[in-house]
Every structure is written in C-alpha cells, then in structure tokens.
Design a protein around this motif. Structure first.
Motif, mmCIF file in Angstrom:
data_model
loop_
_atom_site.group_PDB
_atom_site.id
_atom_site.type_symbol
_atom_site.label_atom_id
_atom_site.label_comp_id
_atom_site.label_asym_id
_atom_site.label_seq_id
_atom_site.Cartn_x
_atom_site.Cartn_y
_atom_site.Cartn_z
ATOM 1 N N PRO A 53 0.807 -1.238 0.000
ATOM 2 C CA PRO A 53 0.000 0.000 0.000
ATOM 3 C C PRO A 53 0.836 1.283 0.000
ATOM 4 C CG PRO A 53 -0.689 -1.507 1.767
ATOM 5 C CD PRO A 53 0.569 -2.056 1.197
ATOM 6 N N LYS A 54 2.119 1.163 0.332
ATOM 7 C CA LYS A 54 2.938 2.385 0.390
ATOM 8 C C LYS A 54 3.711 2.650 -0.901
ATOM 9 C CE LYS A 54 3.021 3.463 5.124
ATOM 10 N NZ LYS A 54 3.245 2.475 6.203
ATOM 11 N N ILE A 55 3.291 2.013 -2.004
ATOM 12 C CA ILE A 55 3.956 2.286 -3.292
ATOM 13 C C ILE A 55 4.037 3.799 -3.480
ATOM 14 C CG2 ILE A 55 3.584 2.232 -5.811
ATOM 15 C CD1 ILE A 55 2.478 -0.634 -5.437
ATOM 16 N N ALA A 56 5.243 4.288 -3.824
ATOM 17 C CA ALA A 56 5.424 5.746 -3.905
ATOM 18 C C ALA A 56 5.862 6.201 -5.293
ATOM 19 C CB ALA A 56 6.436 6.205 -2.856
ATOM 20 N N GLY A 57 6.060 5.251 -6.194
ATOM 21 C CA GLY A 57 6.420 5.607 -7.561
ATOM 22 C C GLY A 57 6.081 4.447 -8.474
ATOM 23 N N VAL A 58 5.559 4.751 -9.673
ATOM 24 C CA VAL A 58 5.177 3.679 -10.592
ATOM 25 C C VAL A 58 5.902 3.857 -11.919
ATOM 26 C CG1 VAL A 58 3.282 2.491 -11.763
ATOM 27 C CG2 VAL A 58 2.880 3.585 -9.543
ATOM 28 N N LEU A 59 6.727 2.871 -12.255
ATOM 29 C CA LEU A 59 7.347 2.860 -13.565
ATOM 30 C C LEU A 59 6.401 2.086 -14.465
ATOM 31 C CD1 LEU A 59 8.967 2.032 -16.026
ATOM 32 C CD2 LEU A 59 10.257 3.762 -14.798
ATOM 33 N N ALA A 60 5.556 2.809 -15.193
ATOM 34 C CA ALA A 60 4.645 2.160 -16.141
ATOM 35 C C ALA A 60 5.267 2.302 -17.526
ATOM 36 C CB ALA A 60 3.272 2.808 -16.089
ATOM 37 N N ALA A 61 5.264 1.189 -18.293
ATOM 38 C CA ALA A 61 6.035 1.159 -19.538
ATOM 39 C C ALA A 61 5.400 1.929 -20.687
ATOM 40 C CB ALA A 61 6.299 -0.284 -19.952
ATOM 41 N N ASN A 62 4.089 2.188 -20.639
ATOM 42 C CA ASN A 62 3.529 3.107 -21.644
ATOM 43 C C ASN A 62 2.330 3.863 -21.052
ATOM 44 O OD1 ASN A 62 1.208 1.493 -21.985
ATOM 45 N ND2 ASN A 62 1.587 1.055 -24.149
ATOM 46 N N ASP A 63 1.804 4.786 -21.824
ATOM 47 C CA ASP A 63 0.732 5.642 -21.295
ATOM 48 C C ASP A 63 -0.518 4.849 -20.931
ATOM 49 O OD1 ASP A 63 2.354 7.838 -21.624
ATOM 50 O OD2 ASP A 63 1.250 8.702 -23.320
ATOM 51 N N GLY A 64 -0.791 3.780 -21.679
ATOM 52 C CA GLY A 64 -1.975 2.975 -21.396
ATOM 53 C C GLY A 64 -1.855 2.279 -20.051
ATOM 54 N N LEU A 65 -0.680 1.702 -19.782
ATOM 55 C CA LEU A 65 -0.457 1.049 -18.489
ATOM 56 C C LEU A 65 -0.440 2.108 -17.392
ATOM 57 C CD1 LEU A 65 2.358 -1.571 -19.351
ATOM 58 C CD2 LEU A 65 -0.110 -1.700 -19.752
ATOM 59 N N GLY A 66 0.150 3.246 -17.693
ATOM 60 C CA GLY A 66 0.189 4.349 -16.719
ATOM 61 C C GLY A 66 -1.214 4.792 -16.350
ATOM 62 N N ASN A 67 -2.073 4.906 -17.355
ATOM 63 C CA ASN A 67 -3.442 5.337 -17.075
ATOM 64 C C ASN A 67 -4.186 4.305 -16.236
ATOM 65 O OD1 ASN A 67 -5.611 7.380 -17.638
ATOM 66 N ND2 ASN A 67 -6.610 5.517 -18.390
ATOM 67 N N ALA A 68 -3.889 3.031 -16.472
ATOM 68 C CA ALA A 68 -4.520 1.971 -15.674
ATOM 69 C C ALA A 68 -4.112 2.141 -14.209
ATOM 70 C CB ALA A 68 -4.099 0.601 -16.193
ATOM 71 N N ALA A 69 -2.841 2.426 -13.967
ATOM 72 C CA ALA A 69 -2.373 2.633 -12.587
ATOM 73 C C ALA A 69 -3.008 3.892 -11.996
ATOM 74 C CB ALA A 69 -0.845 2.731 -12.566
ATOM 75 N N ILE A 70 -3.073 4.942 -12.800
ATOM 76 C CA ILE A 70 -3.653 6.214 -12.309
ATOM 77 C C ILE A 70 -5.112 6.019 -11.905
ATOM 78 C CG2 ILE A 70 -4.387 8.531 -13.089
ATOM 79 C CD1 ILE A 70 -1.691 8.561 -14.739
ATOM 80 N N THR A 71 -5.850 5.233 -12.678
ATOM 81 C CA THR A 71 -7.250 4.972 -12.355
ATOM 82 C C THR A 71 -7.369 4.325 -10.971
ATOM 83 O OG1 THR A 71 -7.639 4.664 -14.708
ATOM 84 C CG2 THR A 71 -9.360 3.854 -13.239
ATOM 85 N N VAL A 72 -6.469 3.387 -10.687
ATOM 86 C CA VAL A 72 -6.481 2.727 -9.372
ATOM 87 C C VAL A 72 -6.036 3.715 -8.281
ATOM 88 C CG1 VAL A 72 -5.478 0.840 -8.002
ATOM 89 C CG2 VAL A 72 -6.064 0.455 -10.416
ATOM 90 N N LEU A 73 -5.007 4.493 -8.593
ATOM 91 C CA LEU A 73 -4.523 5.482 -7.610
ATOM 92 C C LEU A 73 -5.634 6.479 -7.264
ATOM 93 C CD1 LEU A 73 -0.930 6.148 -9.045
ATOM 94 C CD2 LEU A 73 -1.476 5.036 -6.859
ATOM 95 N N LYS A 74 -6.410 6.869 -8.286
ATOM 96 C CA LYS A 74 -7.523 7.814 -8.060
ATOM 97 C C LYS A 74 -8.508 7.260 -7.049
ATOM 98 C CE LYS A 74 -7.870 10.427 -12.382
ATOM 99 N NZ LYS A 74 -8.386 10.306 -13.767
ATOM 100 N N LYS A 75 -8.849 5.990 -7.200
ATOM 101 C CA LYS A 75 -9.813 5.354 -6.285
ATOM 102 C C LYS A 75 -9.303 5.388 -4.858
ATOM 103 C CE LYS A 75 -10.903 1.557 -9.048
ATOM 104 N NZ LYS A 75 -11.131 0.135 -9.041
ATOM 105 N N ASN A 76 -7.974 5.461 -4.718
ATOM 106 C CA ASN A 76 -7.367 5.454 -3.390
ATOM 107 C C ASN A 76 -6.878 6.836 -2.971
ATOM 108 O OD1 ASN A 76 -7.072 2.387 -2.504
ATOM 109 N ND2 ASN A 76 -6.750 2.496 -4.703
ATOM 110 N N ASN A 77 -7.346 7.854 -3.705
ATOM 111 C CA ASN A 77 -6.924 9.236 -3.440
ATOM 112 C C ASN A 77 -5.417 9.418 -3.434
ATOM 113 O OD1 ASN A 77 -9.399 10.611 -3.198
ATOM 114 N ND2 ASN A 77 -9.748 9.563 -1.227
ATOM 115 N N LEU A 78 -4.749 8.675 -4.280
ATOM 116 C CA LEU A 78 -3.284 8.755 -4.325
ATOM 117 C C LEU A 78 -2.778 9.381 -5.626
ATOM 118 C CD1 LEU A 78 -2.391 5.254 -2.807
ATOM 119 C CD2 LEU A 78 -1.884 7.492 -1.774
ATOM 120 N N ASN A 79 -3.716 9.677 -6.555
ATOM 121 C CA ASN A 79 -3.260 10.248 -7.828
ATOM 122 C C ASN A 79 -2.617 11.610 -7.591
ATOM 123 O OD1 ASN A 79 -6.057 10.905 -7.162
ATOM 124 N ND2 ASN A 79 -6.035 12.164 -9.011
ATOM 125 N N GLY A 80 -1.538 11.850 -8.318
ATOM 126 C CA GLY A 80 -0.832 13.121 -8.145
ATOM 127 C C GLY A 80 0.193 13.059 -7.020
#
Ligand code: BGC
Length: 371
Positions: free
Chosen positions: A235-262
């Motif tokens: 749960p304390k992930i503090a940085g995400v190396l996503a290999a492309n924008d699509g994977l990055g957006n998938a992570a951002i969507t999850v981060l948003k649900k957890n109020n962690l985006n940004g």
C-alpha cells in the motif's frame, strides 16, 4: 504504372478476416490503396503493412497508420495497411492474403516473435522483402528493422521517475514496475533501460524495490487488475514505472480510487492524448515522445525502395540476440516529456490542441503554454 495490383475488395477482406477474427474485438481493420490510379480491378498493394492492435496504444491507428499512408501516397506506391487486432491467427491470414494479392514488401509489427518468424519465413520463401517495424522479431531474420532506441526509451523513463520522486522529496520510495508484454522484445529493452537506472538505487537503499510484473499483450484492463493487486500487497507504493501511457493510465485509475493520484508519480510512453492530459493535471509525471512520423518515414523509404527492386542501405544495425545476426536498422531518438514541454508535442503536430485541450484541460493547456 508498375504492374497493376489487385485490390482486395472490401467484401472479400471482411469475409476472409471474419473467419479468423476472435469475437469480442472490433475485428481487423484495413486501408488499401492502389495508388495512384483507382480502377476497381487492379492487384493488391505492393507494400503490405500489418499493425498489431488498436488497444495497447493509441499510436498504431492514430499515428503509424496515418504517417505510413501519407508516405506511401507521397511516393505513389500501392499499399495495404491492416490491423491484426491482437489476433495471431488473423495476423498470419492477413500476411498470406497480402502475399497472394501481390505484396512484394511486407512490413510487420509482430504480436510475438514466434508468429512473426513464421510470417517472415513464409514471405522470404516467396521472394517478398521483409521489414520489422518497431518491434524486432527475435530469430526472425527480417531484412530490415526500423524503430527507436528502445533501451534509451527505458532509460528516459527511469530517469523521469527519479526526477519526479526527487521533486517530491520522496524518501526511500517503494517502486512498482508495470512492464510491457513479455512477448514484445521492446518491453525487454525498455525494462533493461529503466532497471539500469533504478537498480543502483535499490542496491544503495535509496529506493525500495516493490512489485514488478509484466502485463500480457500490454492489455490495459489487465494492467488495472495487476496494479490493484500490487497496491493491496504494497500500500505504500510511492512511484510507478509504467512502460507506456496505457499502463500508466490503468495505474492512475487505481490510484484515483485510493486518493493517491498526483501523490505517486507515474511514467508512460507514446505521448498519447490521454497520457498528455494526465500530465497536464498532474496525475502522470512524464511520458516519452517517439516522433512516429520519423519512424514511419524511415520505414516507408526502405519499403518504397524495396518495392522498386532496389537494395537500400540502412544507417546502422542491431544484433538479433537470438540468431546473433546483424539486422540493418534505422533507430530514432526518443524524447522525454514533462509538464513544461508538453507543448513541444503539439508544436510537432503529433497531437492537436483541439484534441488535447478539451473541456477542463483548456485552462491547463493555457498555463502549459500550449498555443
Ligand atoms: C511500442 C510502444 C507501444 C507498445 C504497446 C511497443 O512495442 O514500442 O510504443 O506503446 O508496444 O503497443
């Protein structure tokens, strides 16, 4: 004009591909031209191009197809560009049809090296010239390879994540790695690039290595599920190396649900409209811009020369790690994009202000200096 080329009629294409396309996706798409004349009874395109899919990245349909078409039209050669929609059987069927219909040059973005190799070998056995476009087919033996310096793409992603974590003054951040498809040699190269930057940080204890997983077929939906599990386990992930924008957006969507985006920087690649919008609002830290027009132009130049029966020379070569053979190559230079140079991608004409600066993004575009 060179020998007439029989165009697949739309009906024939739909019929033939309909038999092999998997249910559940929109089916292979194609665009054919028998340039420069337009009679209905010519033979199929001399240059056949097979794109991989339209979901793992917006680039294939919005950029690669467009720029390749423009280049072929400008050269006045006949062409046939189709998209296998992530269906390996359809991929092979399309290749067979292109050859049957008179393609003398085949340019492929493989879905994996195994099927790519089968297609290339068949093409070669029939005297058809072959080009690996963007992805090297391991052991495939294509005559040419056109791509970006993919290890450098990964290095830029690794450096980007470090920069964003430094800006956030993160201390001993736990890093999650969301890698591309294990069957894509590019994903291997991207990872070699970013791990080259991150591993010393793990080793020195500056960063903590967290979950590290590949996403089959670069599937964005699966990436969301995978990242959800990553965040549950760490749960304390503090940085995400996503290999492309699509994977990055998938992570951002999850981060948003957890109020962690940004709060948790995420990387990307491809400078897609979605990726750039995520950067504008601060949910994504960076992307890597690959000027696909240059890649398409370089590949088209080789293809056109081959279609004319010439033997073009490439400016460099890449060693196929499987066959140990040198493949004549053109490798282009990728560019990192952060909030302050999103405008460069627009200025380059890769995305338009109209598509990027919609609705709430308009104000962000203004502050980012996008004209
Ligand atoms: C390409 C990337 C793309 C990915 C998924 C890679 O081979 O180099 O630009 O994002 O495939 O389609």
């Amino acid at each position: 004009m060179r020998k007439g080329i029989l165009s697949l009629t739309a009906a024939a294409a739909v019929l033939a591909l309909g038999l092999t396309a998997c249910g559940g996706n929109s089916g292979p798409t194609s665009s054919t031209s028998s340039a420069p004349s337009t009679q209905s009874s010519q033979k199929a395109g001399k240059i056949g191009v097979i794109l991989p899919d339209s979901k793992s990245s917006a680039r294939w349909e919005t950029a690669d197809r467009k720029y390749l078409e423009e280049a072929f039209k400008a050269a006045g050669v006949a062409y046939d560009i189709q998209n296998a929609q992530n269906d390996k059987t359809a991929f092979q069927t399309i290749a067979d049809q292109m050859i049957t219909n008179g393609a003398t040059v085949l340019m492929i973005v493989n879905l994996d090296s195994g099927t790519g190799k089968t297609v290339i070998e068949k093409a070669k056995s029939q005297g058809v010239a072959t080009i690996d476009y963007d992805r090297l087919t391991l052991g495939g033996g294509a005559a040419y390879y056109v791509s970006f310096d993919n290890t450098k793409v990964g290095t830029l992603q690794g450096e980007g994540l470090v920069k964003c974590l430094t800006d956030k003054k993160a201390s001993k951040p736990i890093i999650a790695e969301l890698n591309g498809s294990p069957t894509d040699n590019n994903a291997t190269l991207f990872k070699a690039g970013y791990d080259g930057v991150l591993k010393p940080k793990y080793d020195s204890g500056d960063y903590v290595k967290g979950p590290d997983q590949s996403v089959p077929d670069w599937d964005n939906a699966q990436a969301g599920t995978i990242f959800e599990q990553m965040l549950t386990s760490a749960p304390k992930i503090a940085g995400v190396l996503a290999a492309n924008d699509g994977l990055g957006n998938a992570a951002i969507t999850v981060l948003k649900k957890n109020n962690l985006n940004g709060k948790v920087p995420v990387t990307g690649q491809d400078a897609t409209v979605q990726g750039l919008q995520n950067i504008l609002v601060g949910d994504q830290c960076m992307t890597v811009y690959k000027a696909v027009k240059k890649e398409a132009d370089a590949a088209a130049k080789l293809a056109v020369a081959l279609a004319k029966g010439e033997k073009p020379t490439a400016s460099s070569s890449v060693k196929d790690p499987q066959s140990n053979q040198d493949v004549p190559s053109e490798l282009l230079d990728p560019q990192p994009i952060y909030l302050d140079n999103v405008k460069d991608v627009v200025a380059d004409g890769y995305v338009t202000k109209e598509e990027l600066c919609t609705g709430d993004f308009a104000a962000k575009c203004t502050s980012a200096g996008i004209q």
